[in-house]
Design a protein around this motif. Structure first.
Motif, PDB file in Angstrom:
ATOM      1  N   GLY A   4      17.497 -13.714 -11.519  1.00 31.20           N
ATOM      2  CA  GLY A   4      18.943 -13.766 -11.732  1.00 31.20           C
ATOM      3  C   GLY A   4      19.231 -13.702 -13.218  1.00 31.20           C
ATOM      4  O   GLY A   4      18.360 -13.336 -14.023  1.00 31.20           O
ATOM      5  N   LEU A   5      20.432 -14.053 -13.601  1.00 28.93           N
ATOM      6  CA  LEU A   5      20.786 -13.845 -14.998  1.00 28.93           C
ATOM      7  C   LEU A   5      20.005 -14.736 -15.949  1.00 28.93           C
ATOM      8  O   LEU A   5      19.697 -14.307 -17.063  1.00 28.93           O
ATOM      9  CB  LEU A   5      22.290 -13.935 -15.236  1.00 28.93           C
ATOM     10  N   THR A   6      19.617 -15.930 -15.539  1.00 30.80           N
ATOM     11  CA  THR A   6      18.807 -16.784 -16.421  1.00 30.80           C
ATOM     12  C   THR A   6      17.377 -16.239 -16.500  1.00 30.80           C
ATOM     13  O   THR A   6      16.812 -16.117 -17.596  1.00 30.80           O
ATOM     14  CB  THR A   6      18.747 -18.237 -15.880  1.00 30.80           C
ATOM     15  N   GLY A   7      16.799 -15.936 -15.354  1.00 36.75           N
ATOM     16  CA  GLY A   7      15.393 -15.508 -15.313  1.00 36.75           C
ATOM     17  C   GLY A   7      15.162 -14.212 -16.075  1.00 36.75           C
ATOM     18  O   GLY A   7      14.169 -14.079 -16.802  1.00 36.75           O
ATOM     19  N   LEU A   8      16.077 -13.263 -15.936  1.00 40.30           N
ATOM     20  CA  LEU A   8      15.897 -11.976 -16.619  1.00 40.30           C
ATOM     21  C   LEU A   8      15.965 -12.160 -18.134  1.00 40.30           C
ATOM     22  O   LEU A   8      15.173 -11.576 -18.882  1.00 40.30           O
ATOM     23  CB  LEU A   8      16.946 -10.962 -16.159  1.00 40.30           C
ATOM     24  N   TYR A   9      16.892 -12.981 -18.570  1.00 37.86           N
ATOM     25  CA  TYR A   9      17.013 -13.197 -20.022  1.00 37.86           C
ATOM     26  C   TYR A   9      15.797 -13.995 -20.538  1.00 37.86           C
ATOM     27  O   TYR A   9      15.286 -13.748 -21.621  1.00 37.86           O
ATOM     28  CB  TYR A   9      18.333 -13.904 -20.326  1.00 37.86           C
ATOM     29  N   GLU A  10      15.333 -14.940 -19.718  1.00 35.09           N
ATOM     30  CA  GLU A  10      14.138 -15.715 -20.100  1.00 35.09           C
ATOM     31  C   GLU A  10      12.952 -14.774 -20.297  1.00 35.09           C
ATOM     32  O   GLU A  10      12.206 -14.862 -21.272  1.00 35.09           O
ATOM     33  CB  GLU A  10      13.823 -16.720 -18.983  1.00 35.09           C
ATOM     34  N   LEU A  11      12.801 -13.877 -19.329  1.00 39.27           N
ATOM     35  CA  LEU A  11      11.716 -12.895 -19.403  1.00 39.27           C
ATOM     36  C   LEU A  11      11.838 -12.068 -20.687  1.00 39.27           C
ATOM     37  O   LEU A  11      10.853 -11.871 -21.420  1.00 39.27           O
ATOM     38  CB  LEU A  11      11.788 -11.986 -18.159  1.00 39.27           C
ATOM     39  N   TYR A  12      13.045 -11.620 -20.977  1.00 35.25           N
ATOM     40  CA  TYR A  12      13.284 -10.817 -22.186  1.00 35.25           C
ATOM     41  C   TYR A  12      12.868 -11.600 -23.440  1.00 35.25           C
ATOM     42  O   TYR A  12      12.140 -11.093 -24.289  1.00 35.25           O
ATOM     43  CB  TYR A  12      14.770 -10.438 -22.246  1.00 35.25           C
ATOM     44  N   ARG A  13      13.320 -12.854 -23.523  1.00 32.54           N
ATOM     45  CA  ARG A  13      13.019 -13.662 -24.733  1.00 32.54           C
ATOM     46  C   ARG A  13      11.520 -13.878 -24.887  1.00 32.54           C
ATOM     47  O   ARG A  13      10.971 -13.775 -25.987  1.00 32.54           O
ATOM     48  CB  ARG A  13      13.691 -15.040 -24.653  1.00 32.54           C
ATOM     49  N   LEU A  14      10.860 -14.213 -23.817  1.00 32.40           N
ATOM     50  CA  LEU A  14       9.424 -14.523 -23.904  1.00 32.40           C
ATOM     51  C   LEU A  14       8.637 -13.249 -24.199  1.00 32.40           C
ATOM     52  O   LEU A  14       7.706 -13.251 -25.014  1.00 32.40           O
ATOM     53  CB  LEU A  14       8.943 -15.184 -22.611  1.00 32.40           C
ATOM     54  N   ARG A  15       9.016 -12.158 -23.552  1.00 32.91           N
ATOM     55  CA  ARG A  15       8.330 -10.888 -23.795  1.00 32.91           C
ATOM     56  C   ARG A  15       8.529 -10.448 -25.248  1.00 32.91           C
ATOM     57  O   ARG A  15       7.607  -9.985 -25.916  1.00 32.91           O
ATOM     58  CB  ARG A  15       8.890  -9.840 -22.820  1.00 32.91           C
TER      59      ARG A  15
END
Ligand code: NAP
Length: 530
Positions: free
Chosen positions: A9-20
């Motif tokens: 969802g919107l939190t998980g996708l952004y989390e993935l982006y930040r960590l990547r």
């Protein structure tokens, strides 16, 4: 693996982006067949934002803000789903995402300082950090009431099709020429009812508690408005970030009852004509806190409902009487009340005429039988906790998260829980426009992981003392709030047997930001870093 993120969802996708972006190895697992979280699952007809589209946008990329154009002021589900797919394309997130992959459990290994994440099908993945970005109203934690025979298609006594609004099928559902039963009249039931009523042969709404619903007044976004937003998008989003509730509404600083009645009711009327939550959040600041103001505005809203329903008997069933305006989350509607004037629409008050059972051909109430070919469960969610406790998560000493949270969600900053090191409950819980807290939470978690990696830490976990103090703060802030006056997903009162406690951070978004930022800045005060 450095990190596993659960939920696209919107939190998980952004989390993935930040960590990547930080160069960490990260894998995101999503149970659904697509990304977008709530906007993937809740694909029922009529589903749309009730926050303004421009302040629902991610703020992290100026390019994204310029490239994406919202079509409606309250964007419709298909466009919302497209937006999150566009984000995955634009930022090349797909290689890190596994769809149709449910996380069923996770075990903390004290010896290695790692989580072993179990996914459906038996696969196991080792990770240092586990980020639960499953959302506060998680589709897998949808609630179907324990009515005898109830269940989604194929799982109850009913022989027709039956769907929960948050588990709506990808394929088109035939409504025309059918008899439809809608159970529940919260935001989802109120959105879907007029759309189905326009097509169905017959629609019966089974309502337990009427809610105060307000007109959304959605409209397409003009080219001029689009350009205006894009000329200062960050300015708009900064305004929302600084706002107590993450919107661009500012309450009237006057006390309602100190304003002369004529002017007061003119103000109510002017706000009522505006789109979105203006009629709630731009109102007199004490509209839900001062008892006289609350009673006055509640009466105004009851009048607005009555004037839209031609039958006085039906109107009286649709007008809430047992709680004041604002005690439950305000559903925004488009033609909901008018639907009850249609010959093909009926309303059953299940407090007067309780549902006894769902049977092969429809819904049996005490007074009779209501034939149906399609049953819609708009019956809500086991909010906040349900999406996490349904996963078999075992922390220090094998304690499950379900056990740890049997008395309600515990944790420090609503982000981590004692006994569950390196596990982030990244479920945005400031009481505000969701994306404004989602970005904040994803950034806090990513920054914490970078900090732990930079110092070579093995684990981070909050202290019991920090958790107790945080819990006491939440309880103090929640004291006397209007939400105590009704059962809802805000307080767990919507789920039979669930411990009643305020599920969100009851203060403002800036207060929440300050609390979590300060703890990080004070070298993760309240945590044990080993
Ligand atoms: P909800 O607000 O919890 O509403 C559930 C409904 O089901 C209530 O009317 C409830 O009645 C009824 N219900 C539950 N058990 C029942 C039973 N045994 N018999 C009859 N009725 C029963 O759930 P929701 O409508 O899905 O909305 C949840 C939240 O999702 C919203 O508050 C909002 O935050 C979000 N949402 C947002 C949008 C949007 O526009 N962006 C749209 C949909 C949802 P009682 O009130 O009596 O419990």
């Amino acid at each position: 693996m450095n990190a596993v993120v659960v939920g696209a969802g919107l939190t998980g996708l952004y989390e993935l982006y930040r960590l990547r972006e930080a160069g960490l190895s990260v894998q995101l697992f999503e149970a659904g067949g697509g990304v977008a979280g709530t906007w993937y699952w809740n694909r029922y007809p009529g589903c749309c934002f009730d926050s303004e589209s421009e302040i629902y946008s991610y703020s992290f990329s100026d390019e994204l803000l310029q490239e994406w154009s919202w079509k409606h002021h309250y964007s419709l589900q298909p466009d919302n789903e497209r937006y999150y797919n566009y984000v995955c394309d634009r930022f090349d997130l797909w290689p890190h995402i596994r769809l149709n992959t449910e996380v069923v459990g996770a075990d903390w290994d004290e010896a290695t300082g790692e989580w072993t994440v179990r996914v459906g099908g038996g696969e196991q993945v080792q990770t240092r950090y586990l980020v639960l970005a499953v959302g506060i109203l998680s589709a897998p934690a949808r609630f179907i009431p324990a009515i005898p025979g109830a269940g989604e298609t194929g799982s109850g006594a009913f022989q027709g099709e039956a769907y929960h609004t948050s588990n709506w099928p990808l394929e088109e559902v035939t409504v025309a020429g059918r008899k439809v039963a809608v159970i529940g009249s919260g935001s989802s039931g109120v959105q879907i009812t007029p759309i189905l009523a326009a097509q169905a042969d017959q629609l019966t709404s089974f309502q337990r508690t009427p809610t105060y619903c307000a007109p959304l007044r959605n409209a397409p976004v003009s080219e001029a408005t689009q350009q205006e937003w894009k000329s200062d998008y960050q300015g708009i989003l900064d305004e929302a970030k600084a706002n107590p509730r993450g919107y661009r509404y500012n309450p009237d600083p006057r006390k309602a009852m100190e304003v002369e009645r004529g002017e007061r009711w003119e103000t109510y009327e002017r706000l009522w004509q505006r789109p979105g939550f203006a009629k709630w959040m731009e109102n007199f600041h004490d509209i839900t806190s001062d008892p006289a103001a609350s009673a006055d505005y509640t009466e105004f809203v009851r009048g607005k409902i009555r004037e839209r329903i031609s039958s006085p008997a039906v109107a009286e069933k649709l007008v809430p009487k047992d709680h004041p305006f604002g005690a439950k989350r305000l559903p925004m509607e488009s033609g909901y009340y008018e639907a009850f004037a249609q010959d093909n629409v009926a309303l059953v008050d299940v407090k007067e005429d309780p549902i006894e059972a769902i049977e092969a051909g429809g819904v049996r109430t005490v007074s009779g039988f209501h034939e149906a070919d399609l049953i819609v469960y708009a019956t809500g969610f086991d909010s906040v906790t349900g999406g996490m406790t349904r996963i078999d998560i075992r922390g220090v000493g094998g304690q499950t998260l379900k056990e740890a949270w049997s008395e309600g969600p515990r944790g420090y900053l609503n982000l981590m829980t004692e006994g569950f090191p390196n596990m982030f409950t990244a479920v945005p819980r400031a009481f505000c426009n969701y994306p404004r807290c989602a970005e904040l939470v994803a950034e806090w978690v990513a920054d914490c992981i970078y900090a732990m990696e930079a110092r070579g830490a093995r684990s981070i976990v909050p202290t019991v003392e920090a958790e107790d103090a945080w819990q006491a703060r939440i309880e103090a802030l929640a004291q006397g709030l209007i939400f105590e006056k009704a059962d809802s997903w805000f307080n767990g009162g919507n789920i039979p047997g669930k411990k009643r406690t305020f599920m969100l951070f009851p203060g403002s978004l800036p207060q929440y930001r300050e609390a979590i930022t300060e703890a990080a800045a004070a070298d993760y005060d309240g945590f044990v870093v080993a």
